[in-house]
Design an enzyme around this catalytic site. Structure first.
Site, PDB file in Angstrom:
ATOM      1  CE  LYS A  13      82.928  20.305   2.130  1.00 24.78           C
ATOM      2  NZ  LYS A  13      83.364  21.073   1.094  1.00 24.78           N
ATOM      3  NE  ARG A  88      88.060  17.231   1.532  1.00 31.08           N
ATOM      4  CZ  ARG A  88      88.114  18.506   1.750  1.00 31.08           C
ATOM      5  NH1 ARG A  88      88.237  18.951   3.167  1.00 31.08           N
ATOM      6  NH2 ARG A  88      87.845  19.545   0.980  1.00 31.08           N
ATOM      7  NE  ARG A 127      86.520  27.903  -3.529  1.00 31.69           N
ATOM      8  CZ  ARG A 127      86.099  26.729  -2.814  1.00 31.69           C
ATOM      9  NH1 ARG A 127      84.887  26.728  -2.349  1.00 31.69           N
ATOM     10  NH2 ARG A 127      87.096  25.876  -2.140  1.00 31.69           N
ATOM     11  NE  ARG A 160      91.836  27.408  -1.469  1.00 32.73           N
ATOM     12  CZ  ARG A 160      90.791  26.856  -0.612  1.00 32.73           C
ATOM     13  NH1 ARG A 160      90.081  27.741   0.311  1.00 32.73           N
ATOM     14  NH2 ARG A 160      90.322  25.632  -0.846  1.00 32.73           N
ATOM     15  NE  ARG A 171      89.876  20.904  -3.788  1.00 28.91           N
ATOM     16  CZ  ARG A 171      89.437  22.051  -3.279  1.00 28.91           C
ATOM     17  NH1 ARG A 171      89.565  23.223  -3.740  1.00 28.91           N
ATOM     18  NH2 ARG A 171      88.897  22.241  -2.251  1.00 28.91           N
TER      19      ARG A 171
HETATM   20  P1  AMP Z   1      89.022  22.392   1.978  1.00 24.37           P
HETATM   21  O1  AMP Z   1      89.478  24.006   1.997  1.00 24.37           O
HETATM   22  O2  AMP Z   1      88.310  21.922   2.991  1.00 24.37           O
HETATM   23  O3  AMP Z   1      88.699  22.379   0.629  1.00 24.37           O
HETATM   24  O4  AMP Z   1      90.541  21.730   1.694  1.00 24.37           O
HETATM   25  C1  AMP Z   1      91.627  21.987   0.901  1.00 24.37           C
HETATM   26  C2  AMP Z   1      92.593  20.968   0.815  1.00 24.37           C
HETATM   27  O5  AMP Z   1      92.930  20.553   1.962  1.00 24.37           O
HETATM   28  C3  AMP Z   1      91.808  19.377   0.304  1.00 24.37           C
HETATM   29  O6  AMP Z   1      91.829  19.393  -1.050  1.00 24.37           O
HETATM   30  C4  AMP Z   1      92.728  18.610   0.762  1.00 24.37           C
HETATM   31  O7  AMP Z   1      93.946  18.079   0.065  1.00 24.37           O
HETATM   32  C5  AMP Z   1      92.767  18.933   2.459  1.00 24.37           C
HETATM   33  N1  AMP Z   1      92.344  18.459   3.084  1.00 24.37           N
HETATM   34  C6  AMP Z   1      91.289  19.194   3.942  1.00 24.37           C
HETATM   35  N2  AMP Z   1      90.563  18.756   4.756  1.00 24.37           N
HETATM   36  C7  AMP Z   1      90.824  17.211   4.635  1.00 24.37           C
HETATM   37  C8  AMP Z   1      90.576  16.034   5.184  1.00 24.37           C
HETATM   38  N3  AMP Z   1      89.482  15.914   6.019  1.00 24.37           N
HETATM   39  N4  AMP Z   1      91.284  14.962   4.639  1.00 24.37           N
HETATM   40  C9  AMP Z   1      92.334  15.106   3.769  1.00 24.37           C
HETATM   41  N5  AMP Z   1      92.562  16.175   3.471  1.00 24.37           N
HETATM   42  C10 AMP Z   1      91.937  17.347   3.666  1.00 24.37           C
END
Ligand code: AMP
Length: 213
Positions: A13, A88, A127, A160, A171
């Protein structure tokens, strides 16, 4: 145009959100990117968020909602935006909904990039992310021009911490428990569109463009 991207972590996404942002000239707003920028900058918010992110857990809603609402209140978001990684949770979606309805606005499209769990686990190991600018790649599907080096800024690419296998499983569980209910939430609002995320990046994008117009 206000667009939300839904889908499991690793469904692609983020890649699609960036392509949408470019085509429709709207900002790409990623809460994950905002948290990572804060971690890198050593801010208090960054230190707090890192505790959760490293375990594959969600950052608490209070923190997340505040940074998102601040971001979308900025001038460049006037004509819309594509949200990647937010909301989320149902409470996050409700806060966004309330903030938008106070402005007489709403989410126009919630695009669900659908990829089965088996594919996700395989994908995440491939990734890579840039240590400096955060650009993301996939060793098979979206490879950088030069192995291990960021196309955008020339810095090193890494796996990462939160893309490591043990964290990915966490996750995914968090996704099913807390984020998947949003599919129902946006279906009820009549804005959910699901695309098959297992095809090539350009084919996924073509399906999205067909929806957005
Ligand atoms: P992402 O890059 O979107 O996969 O986000 C990486 C990490 O950031 C996630 O696994 C969460 O720990 C945190 N995170 C990002 N967006 C949110 C959100 N909307 N609510 C809570 N945690 C978030």
């Amino acid at each position: 145009m206000k667009i939300i991207m839904l889908g499991a972590p690793g469904a692609g996404k983020g890649t699609q959100a960036k392509m949408i942002a470019e085509k429709y000239s709207i900002p790409h707003v990623s809460t994950g990117d905002i948290f990572r920028a804060n971690i890198k900058g050593g801010t208090e918010l960054g230190m707090e968020a890192k505790k959760y992110m490293d375990q594959g857990l969600l950052v608490p809603d209070e923190l997340t909602v505040k940074i998102l609402l601040d971001r979308v209140a900025q001038d460049d978001c006037k004509n819309g935006y594509v949200l990647d990684g937010f909301p989320r949770t149902i409470p996050q979606a409700e806060v966004l909904d309330k903030a938008l309805s106070e402005l007489g606005e709403k989410v126009d499209f919630a695009i669900n990039v659908d990829v089965p769990d088996e594919n996700i686990v395989k994908r995440m190991g491939g990734r890579r992310a840039c240590v400096k600018c955060g650009a993301t790649y996939h060793i098979e599907h979206v490879p950088p021009k030069k192995e291990g080096i960021c196309d955008v800024c020339g810095e090193k690419l890494i796996l990462r911490d939160d893309d490591k296998p043990e964290t990915v499983l966490n996750r995914l569980k968090v996704y099913h428990d807390q984020t998947q209910p949003l599919i129902d939430f946006y279906t009820k609002k009549g804005v959910l569109k699901t695309v098959d995320g297992t095809v090539s990046t350009s084919d996924v994008f073509a399906s999205i463009v067909a929806i957005l117009g």
